[in-house]
Design a protein around this motif. Structure first.
Motif, PDB file in Angstrom:
ATOM      1  N   VAL A 261       1.043  -1.773   0.062  1.00  0.00           N
ATOM      2  CA  VAL A 261      -0.017  -0.147   0.134  1.00  0.00           C
ATOM      3  C   VAL A 261       0.853   1.237   0.125  1.00  0.00           C
ATOM      4  CG1 VAL A 261      -1.328   1.181   1.404  1.00  0.00           C
ATOM      5  CG2 VAL A 261      -2.028  -1.351   0.941  1.00  0.00           C
ATOM      6  N   TYR A 262       2.137   0.858   0.903  1.00  0.00           N
ATOM      7  CA  TYR A 262       3.208   2.472   0.706  1.00  0.00           C
ATOM      8  C   TYR A 262       3.700   2.607  -1.067  1.00  0.00           C
ATOM      9  CZ  TYR A 262       6.661   5.654   2.255  1.00  0.00           C
ATOM     10  OH  TYR A 262       7.577   6.171   2.450  1.00  0.00           O
ATOM     11  N   ASP A 263       3.460   1.296  -1.124  1.00  0.00           N
ATOM     12  CA  ASP A 263       4.405   1.633  -2.865  1.00  0.00           C
ATOM     13  C   ASP A 263       3.843   2.031  -3.756  1.00  0.00           C
ATOM     14  OD1 ASP A 263       7.059   0.944  -1.974  1.00  0.00           O
ATOM     15  OD2 ASP A 263       6.784  -1.339  -2.347  1.00  0.00           O
ATOM     16  N   TRP A 264       1.809   1.906  -3.207  1.00  0.00           N
ATOM     17  CA  TRP A 264       1.307   2.497  -4.449  1.00  0.00           C
ATOM     18  C   TRP A 264       1.288   3.618  -3.815  1.00  0.00           C
ATOM     19  CZ3 TRP A 264      -3.262   4.360  -2.500  1.00  0.00           C
ATOM     20  CH2 TRP A 264      -4.569   4.273  -3.413  1.00  0.00           C
ATOM     21  N   TYR A 265       0.804   4.099  -2.396  1.00  0.00           N
ATOM     22  CA  TYR A 265       0.595   5.827  -2.155  1.00  0.00           C
ATOM     23  C   TYR A 265       1.805   6.692  -2.645  1.00  0.00           C
ATOM     24  CZ  TYR A 265       0.186   9.420   1.330  1.00  0.00           C
ATOM     25  OH  TYR A 265       0.314  10.626   1.370  1.00  0.00           O
ATOM     26  N   GLN A 266       2.934   5.966  -2.719  1.00  0.00           N
ATOM     27  CA  GLN A 266       3.992   6.579  -3.276  1.00  0.00           C
ATOM     28  C   GLN A 266       3.630   6.962  -4.323  1.00  0.00           C
ATOM     29  OE1 GLN A 266       5.597   8.387  -1.711  1.00  0.00           O
ATOM     30  NE2 GLN A 266       5.344   8.210   0.376  1.00  0.00           N
ATOM     31  N   SER A 267       3.476   5.952  -5.739  1.00  0.00           N
ATOM     32  CA  SER A 267       3.255   5.703  -6.899  1.00  0.00           C
ATOM     33  C   SER A 267       2.402   7.532  -7.357  1.00  0.00           C
ATOM     34  CB  SER A 267       3.124   4.770  -7.477  1.00  0.00           C
ATOM     35  OG  SER A 267       1.984   4.249  -7.272  1.00  0.00           O
ATOM     36  N   GLN A 268       1.265   6.796  -6.287  1.00  0.00           N
ATOM     37  CA  GLN A 268       0.566   7.930  -6.493  1.00  0.00           C
ATOM     38  C   GLN A 268       1.022   9.770  -6.771  1.00  0.00           C
ATOM     39  OE1 GLN A 268      -1.614   5.504  -8.211  1.00  0.00           O
ATOM     40  NE2 GLN A 268      -3.176   7.336  -7.326  1.00  0.00           N
ATOM     41  N   ILE A 269       1.560   9.473  -5.576  1.00  0.00           N
ATOM     42  CA  ILE A 269       2.220  10.811  -5.329  1.00  0.00           C
ATOM     43  C   ILE A 269       3.207  11.173  -6.650  1.00  0.00           C
ATOM     44  CG2 ILE A 269       3.229  12.166  -3.663  1.00  0.00           C
ATOM     45  CD1 ILE A 269       0.938  11.325  -2.976  1.00  0.00           C
ATOM     46  N   ALA A 270       4.001  10.093  -7.203  1.00  0.00           N
ATOM     47  CA  ALA A 270       4.593  10.615  -7.448  1.00  0.00           C
ATOM     48  C   ALA A 270       4.179  10.825  -8.922  1.00  0.00           C
ATOM     49  CB  ALA A 270       5.915   9.966  -8.143  1.00  0.00           C
ATOM     50  N   ALA A 271       3.319  10.491  -9.871  1.00  0.00           N
ATOM     51  CA  ALA A 271       2.359  10.788 -10.689  1.00  0.00           C
ATOM     52  C   ALA A 271       1.413  12.094 -10.946  1.00  0.00           C
ATOM     53  CB  ALA A 271       1.252   9.530 -10.816  1.00  0.00           C
ATOM     54  N   GLY A 272       1.547  12.814  -9.809  1.00  0.00           N
ATOM     55  CA  GLY A 272       0.743  13.386  -9.431  1.00  0.00           C
ATOM     56  C   GLY A 272      -0.976  14.265  -8.710  1.00  0.00           C
ATOM     57  N   GLU A 273      -1.060  12.634  -9.140  1.00  0.00           N
ATOM     58  CA  GLU A 273      -2.822  11.624  -8.312  1.00  0.00           C
ATOM     59  C   GLU A 273      -2.668  12.846  -6.776  1.00  0.00           C
ATOM     60  OE1 GLU A 273      -4.842  10.825 -10.156  1.00  0.00           O
ATOM     61  OE2 GLU A 273      -3.566  10.833 -11.559  1.00  0.00           O
ATOM     62  N   THR A 274      -3.412  12.856  -6.469  1.00  0.00           N
ATOM     63  CA  THR A 274      -4.476  13.703  -5.094  1.00  0.00           C
ATOM     64  C   THR A 274      -4.765  12.066  -4.227  1.00  0.00           C
ATOM     65  OG1 THR A 274      -5.115  15.467  -5.718  1.00  0.00           O
ATOM     66  CG2 THR A 274      -5.874  14.141  -4.161  1.00  0.00           C
ATOM     67  N   VAL A 275      -4.465  11.949  -3.188  1.00  0.00           N
ATOM     68  CA  VAL A 275      -4.256  10.708  -2.457  1.00  0.00           C
ATOM     69  C   VAL A 275      -4.895  11.541  -1.105  1.00  0.00           C
ATOM     70  CG1 VAL A 275      -3.912   8.657  -1.350  1.00  0.00           C
ATOM     71  CG2 VAL A 275      -3.086   9.402  -3.302  1.00  0.00           C
ATOM     72  N   GLU A 276      -6.540  11.679  -0.996  1.00  0.00           N
ATOM     73  CA  GLU A 276      -6.434  11.979   0.746  1.00  0.00           C
ATOM     74  C   GLU A 276      -6.247  10.462   1.326  1.00  0.00           C
ATOM     75  OE1 GLU A 276     -10.693  13.854   0.772  1.00  0.00           O
ATOM     76  OE2 GLU A 276     -10.711  13.327  -1.283  1.00  0.00           O
ATOM     77  N   ARG A 277      -5.404  10.879   2.532  1.00  0.00           N
ATOM     78  CA  ARG A 277      -5.518  11.034   4.149  1.00  0.00           C
ATOM     79  C   ARG A 277      -6.458  10.222   4.801  1.00  0.00           C
ATOM     80  NH1 ARG A 277       0.375  11.553   4.693  1.00  0.00           N
ATOM     81  NH2 ARG A 277       0.091  10.997   7.343  1.00  0.00           N
TER      82      ARG A 277
END
Length: 470
Positions: A261-277
């Motif tokens: 999940v952490y890897d997915w979360y970081q990949s979303q951030i790197a791609a400029g996607e917004t992930v609500e915490r």
């Protein structure tokens, strides 16, 4: 079914028309809800509908604590592992729509629908129509991205949204704590999607409900054909069980799943996607608790602090799980029980004592099977408070608590930087140790401004006094 819902027919009306049975199981995490559902489905030709928001996500069986294929024992399970981790949790409307259709489909197959889960707000939204605020047509409901695009203020801070809510619906604004951005946003969403104030809609609902029951005979019973099981365990023993469960989850690979999940979360951030915490899979207990450890593994894999961070993650996950179990009981007490009483369904709510795992088969499975058999056969059911000493004690206390009406207020303690929305919480605060300590230090700081000796004493004791010279 979907057509009827969009035409304004509530789930309640559909249940009333069919008069076919529905079994509902809810309660705290770790009490054996899924196991009871499978037991009942095996005995009474049933199918299970999941009502746990996190268990709807694909994969991640450990972090979401899904029932395994072996534990399902061949019983069909619906809405389990059906949502990609990239999606936000379903809204209550989405869940109600899908669950209502599944209930209809299961009944058409001449089977018993069994609804089970710890996300009791899903269950409430399905059973109690007035718990959902919406316009006349479900087609007008927008998804979160559309709402954010059309109404950018919904992406602002809680403080900014609260200021807007005070303008459009001051009554609702008074109800919410300034830090509770989610509830503030929900009230604004209601206003923007329906064009009406949430406070007005709630008032109309209360008026309709009071009118309905005022016209009803005191001896009348709800036409619902629903049997509800509340699995309850005493906190002191449940907490120990939950701690042990976390240890087993760690041994089974919890850290591998949180790392994924952490890897997915970081990949979303790197791609400029917004992930609500505070939404989606990252809400699952264990992810944020292990985040410092997971970050250190990536950034400083040779660090001597890894073991300490790992143990802190385990400890925090245990604490978070215990808090969640407490929250689930509080939700049932303050929300679900209120709706159950309003619909006059208390005589079909049975509390099963799951405190002692060694007596689970007798106290939970055995009594659950016997009650379901009587329910389906149309036999007289016992009084819920007569089922066990725990049922009598807890149901009596919780029903009394749910009947208690707190006195609304909006008071702020500047000393403690806290806001309180009920008089009861305010009185508890001002009589508490934290506030008393803050008052004492405020007095000392005030005296320190005029007395150099006191100023020195305050500084020695670690408090910051007025920096200006006396």
């Amino acid at each position: 079914m979907r057509f009827l819902l969009r035409r304004g027919y509530s789930t309640l009306r559909l249940f009333k028309q069919s008069m076919e049975p529905l079994v509902v199981i809810f309660g705290s995490t770790g009490t054996g809800k899924s196991d009871l559902a499978v037991e009942l489905a095996t005995k009474f030709n049933g199918e299970v509908i999941n009502a746990d928001a996190m268990q709807m996500y694909e994969g991640l069986p450990i972090i979401t604590n899904k029932i395994t294929t072996e534990e399902q024992r061949g019983i069909p399970h619906h809405l389990l592992g059906n949502v990609p981790i990239s999606e936000t949790p379903w809204t209550i409307l989405q869940f109600r729509d899908a669950a209502a259709k599944l209930i209809s489909d299961i009944r058409e197959r001449r089977k018993l629908p069994i609804l089970v889960g710890g996300s009791t707000y899903y269950i409430d939204g399905l059973l109690f129509d007035d718990r959902i605020i919406k316009d006349q047509s479900a087609d007008t409901i927008l998804d979160r991205d559309e709402l954010n695009t059309r109404f950018p203020i919904l992406t602002e801070s809680g403080e900014v949204m609260l200021k807007k809510l005070r303008e459009v619906d001051p009554v609702m604004a008074e109800r919410w704590h300034p830090n509770d951005a989610r509830k503030i946003r929900n009230s604004l969403e209601i206003y923007y999607t329906t064009g009406r104030r949430a406070s007005e809609i709630y008032a109309e609902q209360r008026s309709r409900k009071e009118s309905k029951w005022a016209q009803a005979s005191e001896s009348s019973h709800s036409p619902w054909n629903v049997l509800m099981f509340w699995l309850y365990a005493r906190p002191e023993l449940l907490n120990e069980r939950l701690d042990n469960r976390v240890d087993k989850m760690v041994a089974s690979g919890l850290l591998d799943e949180t790392a994924a999940v952490y890897d997915w979360y970081q990949s979303q951030i790197a791609a400029g996607e917004t992930v609500e915490r505070d939404r989606g899979i990252v809400q699952s207990i264990g992810f944020w608790q292990f985040e410092p450890y997971l970050r250190a593994v990536k950034e400083t894999p040779e660090s001597t602090e890894l073991a300490k961070l790992r143990e802190a993650g385990i400890s925090d996950t245990k604490a978070g799980t215990r808090r969640y179990a407490k929250y689930q009981v509080r939700w049932v007490t303050t929300k679900t029980l209120v709706s159950i009483q309003e619909e006059r369904l208390l005589d079909t709510l049975f509390l099963l004592d799951s405190t002692d795992i060694n007596t689970w088969h007798g106290e939970v499975a055995g009594k659950g099977v016997d009650l379901t058999r009587k329910f389906l056969a149309g036999e007289q059911l016992p009084q819920p408070v007569d089922l066990s000493e725990t049922a009598k004690e807890v149901l009596t206390a919780k029903v009394e608590r749910s009947n208690r009406k707190d006195t609304p207020c909006n008071k702020r303690c500047d000393l403690c930087d806290s806001t309180f929305l009920t008089e009861e919480l305010w009185q508890k605060h001002i009589k508490g140790q934290k506030h008393s300590k803050a008052v004492r230090w405020a007095k000392r700081r005030a005296l320190a401004r005029t007395d150099p000796r006191r100023r020195a004493l305050v500084a020695v004791e670690g408090q910051v006094a007025d920096p200006e010279p006396v």
